[in-house]
Enzyme design. Sequence first.
Site, mmCIF file in Angstrom:
data_model
loop_
_atom_site.group_PDB
_atom_site.id
_atom_site.type_symbol
_atom_site.label_atom_id
_atom_site.label_comp_id
_atom_site.label_asym_id
_atom_site.label_seq_id
_atom_site.Cartn_x
_atom_site.Cartn_y
_atom_site.Cartn_z
ATOM 1 N N VAL A 154 -13.815 -26.756 3.817
ATOM 2 C CA VAL A 154 -12.588 -27.551 3.900
ATOM 3 C C VAL A 154 -12.898 -28.771 4.752
ATOM 4 O O VAL A 154 -13.486 -28.641 5.826
ATOM 5 C CB VAL A 154 -11.428 -26.759 4.534
ATOM 6 C CG1 VAL A 154 -10.176 -27.638 4.631
ATOM 7 C CG2 VAL A 154 -11.130 -25.509 3.735
ATOM 8 N N GLY A 171 -16.850 -21.161 5.101
ATOM 9 C CA GLY A 171 -16.864 -19.719 4.880
ATOM 10 C C GLY A 171 -17.535 -19.420 3.567
ATOM 11 O O GLY A 171 -18.083 -20.312 2.905
ATOM 12 N N SER A 172 -17.487 -18.163 3.160
ATOM 13 C CA SER A 172 -18.106 -17.781 1.900
ATOM 14 C C SER A 172 -17.406 -18.435 0.720
ATOM 15 O O SER A 172 -17.966 -18.550 -0.368
ATOM 16 C CB SER A 172 -18.077 -16.254 1.743
ATOM 17 O OG SER A 172 -16.743 -15.780 1.807
ATOM 18 N N VAL A 229 -13.964 -29.193 8.593
ATOM 19 C CA VAL A 229 -13.133 -28.502 9.573
ATOM 20 C C VAL A 229 -13.049 -27.000 9.340
ATOM 21 O O VAL A 229 -12.404 -26.293 10.108
ATOM 22 C CB VAL A 229 -11.710 -29.103 9.603
ATOM 23 C CG1 VAL A 229 -11.759 -30.548 10.061
ATOM 24 C CG2 VAL A 229 -11.068 -29.025 8.220
ATOM 25 N N GLY A 230 -13.679 -26.504 8.306
ATOM 26 C CA GLY A 230 -13.678 -25.064 8.060
ATOM 27 C C GLY A 230 -14.719 -24.714 7.024
ATOM 28 O O GLY A 230 -14.885 -25.422 6.031
ATOM 29 N N LYS A 238 -10.054 -28.791 -0.008
ATOM 30 C CA LYS A 238 -10.747 -27.506 -0.038
ATOM 31 C C LYS A 238 -11.687 -27.505 -1.237
ATOM 32 O O LYS A 238 -11.248 -27.623 -2.382
ATOM 33 C CB LYS A 238 -9.733 -26.363 -0.135
ATOM 34 C CG LYS A 238 -10.364 -24.976 -0.088
ATOM 35 C CD LYS A 238 -9.279 -23.906 -0.062
ATOM 36 C CE LYS A 238 -9.877 -22.511 0.051
ATOM 37 N NZ LYS A 238 -8.826 -21.465 0.112
ATOM 38 N N GLY A 277 -16.468 -21.619 0.556
ATOM 39 C CA GLY A 277 -16.835 -23.013 0.400
ATOM 40 C C GLY A 277 -16.595 -23.775 1.688
ATOM 41 O O GLY A 277 -16.954 -23.310 2.764
ATOM 42 N N ASP A 279 -3.261 -12.244 2.469
ATOM 43 C CA ASP A 279 -4.049 -12.612 3.651
ATOM 44 C C ASP A 279 -3.202 -13.390 4.655
ATOM 45 O O ASP A 279 -3.602 -14.434 5.153
ATOM 46 C CB ASP A 279 -5.278 -13.432 3.256
ATOM 47 C CG ASP A 279 -6.342 -13.456 4.362
ATOM 48 O OD1 ASP A 279 -6.260 -12.610 5.279
ATOM 49 O OD2 ASP A 279 -7.243 -14.313 4.304
#
EC number: 2.7.11.1
Length: 472
Positions: A152, A147-148, A144-145, A167, A150, A263
Amino acid sequence: MNVMRRLKSIASGRTSISSDPGGDYALKRAKLDQENDNLCVDPMQVDQNSSCFEMKADVLSQESVAGTSNVPAVSEKPVDDQLPDVMIEMKIRDERNANREDKDMETTVVNGSGTETGQVITTTVGGRDGKPKQTISYMAQRVVGTGSFGVVFQAKCLETGEQVAIKKVLQDKRYKNRELQIMRLQDHPNVVRLRHSFFSTTDKDELYLNLVLEYVPETVYRASKHYTKMNQHMPIIFVQLYTYQICRALNYLHRVVGVCHRDIKPQNLLVNPQTHQLKICDFGSAKMLVPGEPNISYICSRYYRAPELIFGATEYTNAIDMWSGGCVMAELLLGQPLFPGESGIDQLVEIIKILGTPTREEIRCMNPNYTEFKFPQIKAHPWHKIFHKRMPPEAVDLVSRLLQYSPNLRCTALEACAHPFFDDLRDPNVSLPNGRALPPLFNFTAQELAGASTELRQRLIPAHCQGTGSSS
């Protein structure tokens, strides 16, 4: 048009600032939504066919630092602690023990990466202090996600049927994972809960850390986008609820844990669509800020990046989170980002268009080492002209107190919680639009209120909750 020409155009009056703070926001929004579709599955929706869990996939800015990696960023001190040999040899840690001691677990990942649909990950918990070993198995349901940092993925605990989010990040064997160390310290109703963690390996002998997190089926980003698509504004009760819980969580992180999130953005704010309880997630960029110790300034997603970061400050404070929180609040009120910059410098232009040119003193407060001062003089745009004329003045006032150039002039998280904008939440008769009671808002611990004056405490906790130790 370069930054100076744009600012001079604004200063001369050739460029107007309307109720659309970003000007060409529609084009930027379309580009942003396209990036969302290309880079990451949408955040979790309420309907069961499309629910997902968005974490660190930073779709707003390629400049954001994916701090989940264990490899320290430039100019930031590494986490020096060496991993114990037993961890390098694939022993795993159980985070659920009360005394924070480590427990060894073994993990088995069946063929593949462990994230494919139907893949089963089995870990063994316990086996120490006379406690029997317990096997826990997770079946991966969907990625479901990405990015740099890793990946999720959503998973289901086969023993209990519970939904979790896992994650998975590449682990540098030389260092402890900062995100894991921070999450182990946290226990708060407005912070996503770490259930436990384990390590896994691949055929290439790569070591991965897996953080097993509670599953929360929505994000503030998705909720806001829902109203935008219908050409509606988010109901003010939800803006109050979400902003309050953001501030309460930040007070806990800043004052109790001693951590700056670095963030804060709508994608990192999880919401239960039934109870509207909010939880901050993704601590991959979080850090304990030490006075006098430099930190990277290239942090935080662009739309929510505090101006001192844009000015290159390295000794910033927790106030950068308060700026980000103010940006999120303004976005919920407007239905669009307040400062939609397309680059780091463009971000500063968007801020100056509304706050005006910072004074020398304000620049000094943001970064004492910044000496260049060549900006045209632009007057601040009145806040009441940024928002709709029917916007509650208390809402506008709180935004203005959070979005100050000088970090030390921004209100603290606890001060923000006591702001009159949230007085509606302190009404004993208020409830959610669906008729349910509000989520826990006033069950402060002694640690959360440490150092708060009697007056502040009285403003924070409504009369019907004082002395009861319970929340609304």
